[in-house]
Design a protein around this motif. Structure first.
Motif, PDB file in Angstrom:
ATOM      1  N   GLN A 135       0.823  -1.183   0.136  1.00  0.00           N
ATOM      2  CA  GLN A 135       0.127   0.018   0.016  1.00  0.00           C
ATOM      3  C   GLN A 135       0.846   1.143  -0.090  1.00  0.00           C
ATOM      4  OE1 GLN A 135      -2.609  -0.227   3.464  1.00  0.00           O
ATOM      5  NE2 GLN A 135      -3.955  -1.693   2.257  1.00  0.00           N
ATOM      6  N   ASN A 136       1.992   1.056   0.619  1.00  0.00           N
ATOM      7  CA  ASN A 136       2.926   2.413   0.323  1.00  0.00           C
ATOM      8  C   ASN A 136       3.548   2.519  -0.918  1.00  0.00           C
ATOM      9  OD1 ASN A 136       2.572   2.614   3.288  1.00  0.00           O
ATOM     10  ND2 ASN A 136       4.191   1.213   3.674  1.00  0.00           N
ATOM     11  N   ILE A 137       3.357   1.783  -1.654  1.00  0.00           N
ATOM     12  CA  ILE A 137       3.934   1.951  -3.165  1.00  0.00           C
ATOM     13  C   ILE A 137       3.617   3.090  -3.890  1.00  0.00           C
ATOM     14  CG2 ILE A 137       4.494   1.052  -5.413  1.00  0.00           C
ATOM     15  CD1 ILE A 137       5.122  -1.748  -4.134  1.00  0.00           C
ATOM     16  N   GLU A 138       2.339   3.114  -3.950  1.00  0.00           N
ATOM     17  CA  GLU A 138       1.408   4.333  -4.734  1.00  0.00           C
ATOM     18  C   GLU A 138       1.610   5.570  -3.938  1.00  0.00           C
ATOM     19  OE1 GLU A 138      -2.941   5.906  -5.830  1.00  0.00           O
ATOM     20  OE2 GLU A 138      -2.768   3.612  -5.375  1.00  0.00           O
ATOM     21  N   SER A 139       1.602   5.860  -2.837  1.00  0.00           N
ATOM     22  CA  SER A 139       2.180   7.134  -1.803  1.00  0.00           C
ATOM     23  C   SER A 139       3.596   7.416  -2.180  1.00  0.00           C
ATOM     24  CB  SER A 139       1.567   6.939  -0.363  1.00  0.00           C
ATOM     25  OG  SER A 139       2.350   5.923   0.201  1.00  0.00           O
TER      26      SER A 139
END
Length: 286
Positions: A235-239
């Motif tokens: 989930q951190n990849i996009e941010s």
């Protein structure tokens, strides 16, 4: 036909020639390069195929391909594209010279090594009969020219290359989309967003641009078969990408939003991330 003077002999059947004082071309014919040397003349009667390299981009594209792809495969791919143009009056965008050649080369390797697997590209021949007819003839040409056996199903991904490289103009804001021509419309949307941001294919970014076009082909196939990537990314990849590459993220988001709105489909979050990666490479955002 102007005087043909040997510039470089690739093999007995394929030669780079100077045409007149300025132009160059690739000529093919049985024995056309046999015992020929630089500066020798070639008779027009010996030539079965000729491909003019009359722009700097054409020369660059051909030189780039020859670094990774054997000359016979490259020329067969070029002959297929010319067949589509002349026999079917089918307009194509230039990147197909790279994407189709790469595809044929990879398929050839898989067949020769016994690792070929049946294509998973969906059969949409009812919507694109011309492209599938081109692809069927392409398989026949490949088998004849390269002395190999591409199976019938190998035509489907070739058809997809032509569907997605169909010569189209950028999409205007008010232009309506025909949802039946799905592959073409995805290309229209991407090129429209690129146009707004001044992104065009050039010698510097052409490899990354062509890789993005290949990605679009498989995106279309995934959407049409409802087989989008089911694997959940961190989930951190996009941010993180949004912080690291704000411009690429903005362009990728616009593309995904346009595709979803105009084609009335839902893309998963992974597709946005993949677009960011391709666009970051394309525009070289640091």
């Amino acid at each position: 036909m102007a005087l043909l003077v040997v510039n470089r002999v690739y093999n007995n059947n394929t030669v780079l020639v100077n045409v007149g004082k300025r132009d160059q071309a690739i000529v093919q014919g049985k024995g056309v390069g046999f015992q020929k040397r630089h500066g020798d003349k070639i008779l027009p009667a010996q030539v079965e195929r000729i491909f003019y390299l009359n722009t700097d981009e054409a020369k660059q594209r051909f030189g780039t391909l020859l670094k990774d792809v054997p000359i016979d495969i490259t020329m067969t791919s070029f002959a297929i594209i010319e067949m589509a143009k002349q026999a079917f009056h089918y307009p194509v965008l230039d990147y197909i010279y790279v994407t189709l050649t790469d595809h044929i080369s990879q398929t050839y390797k898989h067949i020769m090594s016994g690792k070929y697997q049946k294509s998973t590209v969906p059969d949409i021949s009812d919507k694109y009969p011309i492209e599938y007819e081109i692809a069927d003839k392409a398989v026949d040409m490949i088998n004849h020219d390269l002395n190999v056996h591409f199976p019938k199903d190998a035509a489907q991904p070739i058809a997809l290359h032509f569907i997605n490289a169909h010569g189209i103009e950028n999409l205007g804001e008010e232009e309506k989309i025909d949802t039946e021509n799905f592959g073409e419309n995805v290309n229209k949307i991407v090129k429209s967003v690129f146009s707004e941001h001044g992104i065009t294919r050039n010698i510097t970014n052409q490899n990354y641009f062509d890789r993005l076009m290949i990605h679009l082909q498989y995106l279309v196939a995934r959407i049409q078969t409802d087989e989008q990537d089911k694997q959940e990314l961190n989930q951190n990849i996009e941010s993180d990408f949004q912080k690291l590459y704000p411009k690429s993220y903005k362009i990728a988001s616009e593309i995904c939003d346009e595709i979803q709105t105009r084609l009335e489909i839902k893309l998963n979050d992974n597709e946005l991330v993949y677009f960011v990666i391709h666009i970051q490479r394309l525009i070289q955002e640091k």
